[in-house]
Design an enzyme around this catalytic site. Structure first.
Site, PDB file in Angstrom:
ATOM      1  N   ARG A 198      28.387  41.797  41.132  1.00  0.00           N
ATOM      2  CA  ARG A 198      28.567  41.531  42.572  1.00  0.00           C
ATOM      3  C   ARG A 198      27.488  42.227  43.414  1.00  0.00           C
ATOM      4  O   ARG A 198      27.769  42.730  44.506  1.00  0.00           O
ATOM      5  CB  ARG A 198      29.937  41.999  43.060  1.00  0.00           C
ATOM      6  CG  ARG A 198      31.125  41.396  42.343  1.00  0.00           C
ATOM      7  CD  ARG A 198      31.317  39.923  42.711  1.00  0.00           C
ATOM      8  NE  ARG A 198      32.626  39.460  42.307  1.00  0.00           N
ATOM      9  CZ  ARG A 198      32.933  39.004  41.094  1.00  0.00           C
ATOM     10  NH1 ARG A 198      31.984  38.931  40.166  1.00  0.00           N
ATOM     11  NH2 ARG A 198      34.142  38.590  40.814  1.00  0.00           N
ATOM     12  N   SER A 250      38.800  38.741  46.212  1.00  0.00           N
ATOM     13  CA  SER A 250      38.938  40.184  45.959  1.00  0.00           C
ATOM     14  C   SER A 250      38.274  40.952  47.094  1.00  0.00           C
ATOM     15  O   SER A 250      37.107  40.724  47.398  1.00  0.00           O
ATOM     16  CB  SER A 250      38.250  40.572  44.649  1.00  0.00           C
ATOM     17  OG  SER A 250      38.864  39.925  43.569  1.00  0.00           O
ATOM     18  N   GLU A 264      34.003  44.646  48.285  1.00  0.00           N
ATOM     19  CA  GLU A 264      33.096  43.564  47.869  1.00  0.00           C
ATOM     20  C   GLU A 264      32.744  42.723  49.097  1.00  0.00           C
ATOM     21  O   GLU A 264      31.628  42.216  49.212  1.00  0.00           O
ATOM     22  CB  GLU A 264      33.798  42.688  46.817  1.00  0.00           C
ATOM     23  CG  GLU A 264      33.022  41.439  46.446  1.00  0.00           C
ATOM     24  CD  GLU A 264      33.790  40.517  45.506  1.00  0.00           C
ATOM     25  OE1 GLU A 264      34.299  40.989  44.470  1.00  0.00           O
ATOM     26  OE2 GLU A 264      33.849  39.314  45.808  1.00  0.00           O
TER      27      GLU A 264
HETATM   28  C1  FAD Z   1      40.292  32.385  47.214  1.00  0.00           C
HETATM   29  C2  FAD Z   1      38.985  33.046  46.901  1.00  0.00           C
HETATM   30  C3  FAD Z   1      38.623  33.262  45.582  1.00  0.00           C
HETATM   31  C4  FAD Z   1      37.408  33.888  45.285  1.00  0.00           C
HETATM   32  N1  FAD Z   1      37.082  34.067  43.986  1.00  0.00           N
HETATM   33  C5  FAD Z   1      35.894  34.622  43.671  1.00  0.00           C
HETATM   34  C6  FAD Z   1      35.528  34.812  42.302  1.00  0.00           C
HETATM   35  O1  FAD Z   1      36.245  34.490  41.374  1.00  0.00           O
HETATM   36  N2  FAD Z   1      34.327  35.375  42.057  1.00  0.00           N
HETATM   37  C7  FAD Z   1      33.464  35.756  43.052  1.00  0.00           C
HETATM   38  O2  FAD Z   1      32.375  36.245  42.738  1.00  0.00           O
HETATM   39  N3  FAD Z   1      33.802  35.610  44.347  1.00  0.00           N
HETATM   40  C8  FAD Z   1      34.992  35.046  44.676  1.00  0.00           C
HETATM   41  N4  FAD Z   1      35.342  34.907  45.994  1.00  0.00           N
HETATM   42  C9  FAD Z   1      34.452  35.430  47.045  1.00  0.00           C
HETATM   43  C10 FAD Z   1      33.434  34.399  47.585  1.00  0.00           C
HETATM   44  O3  FAD Z   1      33.931  33.100  47.416  1.00  0.00           O
HETATM   45  C11 FAD Z   1      32.073  34.526  46.883  1.00  0.00           C
HETATM   46  O4  FAD Z   1      31.487  35.782  47.117  1.00  0.00           O
HETATM   47  C12 FAD Z   1      31.113  33.426  47.332  1.00  0.00           C
HETATM   48  O5  FAD Z   1      29.952  33.482  46.509  1.00  0.00           O
HETATM   49  C13 FAD Z   1      30.661  33.570  48.783  1.00  0.00           C
HETATM   50  O6  FAD Z   1      29.960  32.390  49.134  1.00  0.00           O
HETATM   51  P1  FAD Z   1      29.842  31.932  50.655  1.00  0.00           P
HETATM   52  O7  FAD Z   1      28.979  30.734  50.711  1.00  0.00           O
HETATM   53  O8  FAD Z   1      31.191  31.780  51.262  1.00  0.00           O
HETATM   54  O9  FAD Z   1      29.111  33.196  51.258  1.00  0.00           O
HETATM   55  P2  FAD Z   1      29.382  33.869  52.692  1.00  0.00           P
HETATM   56  O10 FAD Z   1      30.720  34.507  52.690  1.00  0.00           O
HETATM   57  O11 FAD Z   1      29.082  32.902  53.770  1.00  0.00           O
HETATM   58  O12 FAD Z   1      28.255  35.010  52.654  1.00  0.00           O
HETATM   59  C14 FAD Z   1      28.395  36.098  51.759  1.00  0.00           C
HETATM   60  C15 FAD Z   1      27.129  36.979  51.871  1.00  0.00           C
HETATM   61  O13 FAD Z   1      26.024  36.225  51.393  1.00  0.00           O
HETATM   62  C16 FAD Z   1      25.040  36.103  52.416  1.00  0.00           C
HETATM   63  N5  FAD Z   1      24.460  34.764  52.289  1.00  0.00           N
HETATM   64  C17 FAD Z   1      25.092  33.569  52.433  1.00  0.00           C
HETATM   65  N6  FAD Z   1      24.213  32.565  52.236  1.00  0.00           N
HETATM   66  C18 FAD Z   1      23.016  33.138  51.966  1.00  0.00           C
HETATM   67  C19 FAD Z   1      21.719  32.639  51.680  1.00  0.00           C
HETATM   68  N7  FAD Z   1      21.461  31.315  51.653  1.00  0.00           N
HETATM   69  N8  FAD Z   1      20.718  33.514  51.442  1.00  0.00           N
HETATM   70  C20 FAD Z   1      20.952  34.849  51.474  1.00  0.00           C
HETATM   71  N9  FAD Z   1      22.159  35.389  51.769  1.00  0.00           N
HETATM   72  C21 FAD Z   1      23.172  34.537  52.004  1.00  0.00           C
HETATM   73  C22 FAD Z   1      25.778  36.299  53.723  1.00  0.00           C
HETATM   74  O14 FAD Z   1      24.924  36.741  54.753  1.00  0.00           O
HETATM   75  C23 FAD Z   1      26.795  37.347  53.322  1.00  0.00           C
HETATM   76  O15 FAD Z   1      26.204  38.628  53.315  1.00  0.00           O
HETATM   77  C24 FAD Z   1      36.551  34.289  46.330  1.00  0.00           C
HETATM   78  C25 FAD Z   1      36.915  34.052  47.673  1.00  0.00           C
HETATM   79  C26 FAD Z   1      38.114  33.426  47.959  1.00  0.00           C
HETATM   80  C27 FAD Z   1      38.478  33.144  49.385  1.00  0.00           C
HETATM   81  C1  EPU Z   2      38.443  36.780  43.191  1.00  0.00           C
HETATM   82  C2  EPU Z   2      37.293  37.363  42.873  1.00  0.00           C
HETATM   83  O1  EPU Z   2      36.883  37.570  41.559  1.00  0.00           O
HETATM   84  C3  EPU Z   2      37.849  37.907  40.572  1.00  0.00           C
HETATM   85  C4  EPU Z   2      37.822  36.820  39.513  1.00  0.00           C
HETATM   86  O2  EPU Z   2      38.238  35.574  40.063  1.00  0.00           O
HETATM   87  C5  EPU Z   2      38.780  37.223  38.388  1.00  0.00           C
HETATM   88  C6  EPU Z   2      38.726  36.246  37.234  1.00  0.00           C
HETATM   89  O3  EPU Z   2      37.529  36.366  36.555  1.00  0.00           O
HETATM   90  O4  EPU Z   2      38.390  38.519  37.885  1.00  0.00           O
HETATM   91  C7  EPU Z   2      38.331  39.587  38.835  1.00  0.00           C
HETATM   92  O5  EPU Z   2      39.593  39.856  39.428  1.00  0.00           O
HETATM   93  P1  EPU Z   2      40.572  40.902  38.702  1.00  0.00           P
HETATM   94  O6  EPU Z   2      39.785  41.950  38.012  1.00  0.00           O
HETATM   95  O7  EPU Z   2      41.575  41.343  39.697  1.00  0.00           O
HETATM   96  O8  EPU Z   2      41.205  39.986  37.573  1.00  0.00           O
HETATM   97  P2  EPU Z   2      42.678  39.571  37.257  1.00  0.00           P
HETATM   98  O9  EPU Z   2      42.615  38.926  35.923  1.00  0.00           O
HETATM   99  O10 EPU Z   2      43.293  38.811  38.369  1.00  0.00           O
HETATM  100  O11 EPU Z   2      43.463  40.967  37.155  1.00  0.00           O
HETATM  101  C8  EPU Z   2      43.023  41.975  36.254  1.00  0.00           C
HETATM  102  C9  EPU Z   2      44.147  42.946  35.961  1.00  0.00           C
HETATM  103  O12 EPU Z   2      44.548  43.612  37.159  1.00  0.00           O
HETATM  104  C10 EPU Z   2      45.917  43.895  37.102  1.00  0.00           C
HETATM  105  N1  EPU Z   2      46.598  43.364  38.302  1.00  0.00           N
HETATM  106  C11 EPU Z   2      46.218  42.155  38.830  1.00  0.00           C
HETATM  107  C12 EPU Z   2      46.845  41.686  39.970  1.00  0.00           C
HETATM  108  C13 EPU Z   2      47.867  42.462  40.559  1.00  0.00           C
HETATM  109  O13 EPU Z   2      48.455  42.126  41.601  1.00  0.00           O
HETATM  110  N2  EPU Z   2      48.196  43.640  39.990  1.00  0.00           N
HETATM  111  C14 EPU Z   2      47.594  44.123  38.870  1.00  0.00           C
HETATM  112  O14 EPU Z   2      47.933  45.202  38.379  1.00  0.00           O
HETATM  113  C15 EPU Z   2      46.464  43.289  35.813  1.00  0.00           C
HETATM  114  O15 EPU Z   2      46.481  44.295  34.828  1.00  0.00           O
HETATM  115  C16 EPU Z   2      45.416  42.291  35.427  1.00  0.00           C
HETATM  116  O16 EPU Z   2      45.354  42.100  34.049  1.00  0.00           O
HETATM  117  C17 EPU Z   2      37.416  39.218  39.957  1.00  0.00           C
HETATM  118  N3  EPU Z   2      37.416  40.253  40.969  1.00  0.00           N
HETATM  119  C18 EPU Z   2      36.565  41.277  40.915  1.00  0.00           C
HETATM  120  C19 EPU Z   2      36.652  42.268  42.015  1.00  0.00           C
HETATM  121  O17 EPU Z   2      35.732  41.419  40.033  1.00  0.00           O
HETATM  122  C20 EPU Z   2      36.323  37.817  43.866  1.00  0.00           C
HETATM  123  O18 EPU Z   2      35.329  38.442  43.483  1.00  0.00           O
HETATM  124  O19 EPU Z   2      36.544  37.565  45.074  1.00  0.00           O
END
Ligand code: FAD
Ligand code: EPU
Ligand code: NDP
Length: 299
Positions: free
Chosen positions: A171, A220, A290
């Protein structure tokens, strides 16, 4: 910057645009200026005419940003849904502009029998955001698939850069100062597209089972600390369901903060600080957000 100097533009310039409608938390005050470019050339022309002191904020889907209630006193470059060209390049390459939805790219790749980016299907966001964050899930990350990117600076100059120009981690992405992602060339692996499509479905089901995907959040809130999960630490301190104003620690996943309706950016910021303090007081671990904070007067 005086608006009169902006000439020959084909994109859409909005003034005092409410950013709450451009973030998945549904919070954030207005942007003084908000530009949706028609294409890369148009964006380059727009940037070349801006005051060099103008604060800039790049915004994709807004799924990883917490924007101040006072808004953003500068210019937002909005890529989501514009700058969204997506095409095959050669046998195993895909070219995507920064505003392309990750979900769309994942399925596009699978349909071409190219595999490895199924994890992108559940990440709400643009490829620009995925490059900036090194978005990842289920063991996959964005940058291992990057062959090259094109960046643009605040004067509108475009450069091509290889992945070696960027320092990439969990990240975390650091690259040349003052450049943003315009587009990316991914290099993927040939494989079984039907199996990739099945994996996309499976990953989306896993996500729906473990994350509150239908509610306004930013995913997250905190990075996982080394060797542990932020969610585990937050849950073990009894913080699930804890709320400040309209912001609440999700009952479904403790590392998600939900806007239950009517939350302000300030409610969310206070809840983030409360969670950090509570976890730190008992474990000594200060959780690192994050999500990226955008203050009212900075980029
Ligand atoms: C329900 C949910 C689930 C999610 N699950 C995950 C997950 O599993 N894994 C994960 O990694 N993230 C996850 N996220 C977080 C998020 O979706 C990611 O970080 C995603 O990559 C952000 O993309 P965005 O286009 O919305 O960026 P934005 O939120 O619009 O921007 C994020 C950052 O990137 C910069 N940025 C945006 N576009 C550009 C560009 N073209 N050039 C340079 N900088 C730029 C912005 O200025 C800002 O600093 C989740 C979010 C939600 C709401
Ligand atoms: C959603 C994001 O990314 C997610 C990504 O979708 C998932 C799947 O790969 O793995 C990460 O979550 P995570 O580490 O919480 O993964 P999960 O599998 O949901 O949970 C891991 C562990 O946390 C514990 N857990 C999870 C949820 C909860 O309410 N309580 C809890 O105790 C459980 O032990 C579980 O096994 C990423 N988050 C980060 C910060 O690395 C994001 O970055 O926005
Ligand atoms: N947007 C948000 O606020 C949030 C979204 N999510 C979830 O994150 C994921 C990605 O969201 P988001 O980035 O908004 O992208 P979208 O769900 O809007 O999808 C973006 C594009 O991907 C293509 N696509 C998406 N789903 C399918 C499908 N089932 N079959 C074929 N093509 C599809 C579509 O392309 P085309 O234009 O060709 O139809 C669509 O326009 C989704 O699972 C969504 O439910 C979670 C929280 C918040």
């Amino acid at each position: 910057m005086t608006l009169a100097v902006l000439t020959e533009l084909r994109g859409e310039l909005r003034l005092d645009e409410p950013l709450a409608s451009h973030t998945t938390w549904r919070v954030g005050g207005p942007a003084r200026r908000f530009y949706r470019p028609a294409d890369a050339e148009d964006l380059s022309r727009f940037l070349s005419q801006l005051d060099p002191e103008e604060p800039l904020l790049w915004l994709g889907l807004g799924s990883n940003v917490l924007i101040d209630d006072r808004g953003f006193a500068g210019t937002v470059i909005h890529t989501q849904g514009c700058l969204a060209a997506l095409e095959r390049r050669g046998e195993t390459g895909i070219h995507a502009e920064a505003g392309t939805a990750c979900a769309k790219l994942a399925r596009f790749a699978a349909r071409l029998d190219l595999v490895g980016v199924e994890f992108l299907a559940g990440i709400p966001g643009t490829m620009g955001g995925a490059l900036a964050m090194n978005a990842g899930a289920w063991g996959g990350e964005t940058w291992p698939h990057v062959a090259r990117v094109r960046t643009i600076d605040r004067w509108g100059r475009i450069r091509e850069r290889g992945p070696e120009a960027f320092s990439v981690g969990y990240r975390q992405v650091e690259g040349p100062e003052g450049e943003w992602f315009l587009d990316v060339d991914l290099e993927l692996t040939p494989g079984d597209g039907a199996a990739a499509m099945a994996r996309i479905r499976e990953l989306l089901e896993r996500r729906a089972a473990t994350q509150p995907t239908g509610l306004p959040s930013c995913g997250s809130v905190f990075r996982n600390p080394p060797g542990d999960h932020a969610a585990r630490l937050i849950e073990s301190h009894g913080l699930k369901g804890y709320r400040i104003g309209g912001a609440q620690v999700s009952d479904k996943h403790a590392n998600f903060i939900i806007n239950t309706g009517g939350a302000t950016s300030s409610d969310i910021a206070c809840l983030i600080a409360h969670v950090q303090d509570a976890v730190e007081s008992r474990t000594g671990i200060r959780l690192v957000p994050e999500v990226r904070r955008v203050a009212g007067d900075s980029a």
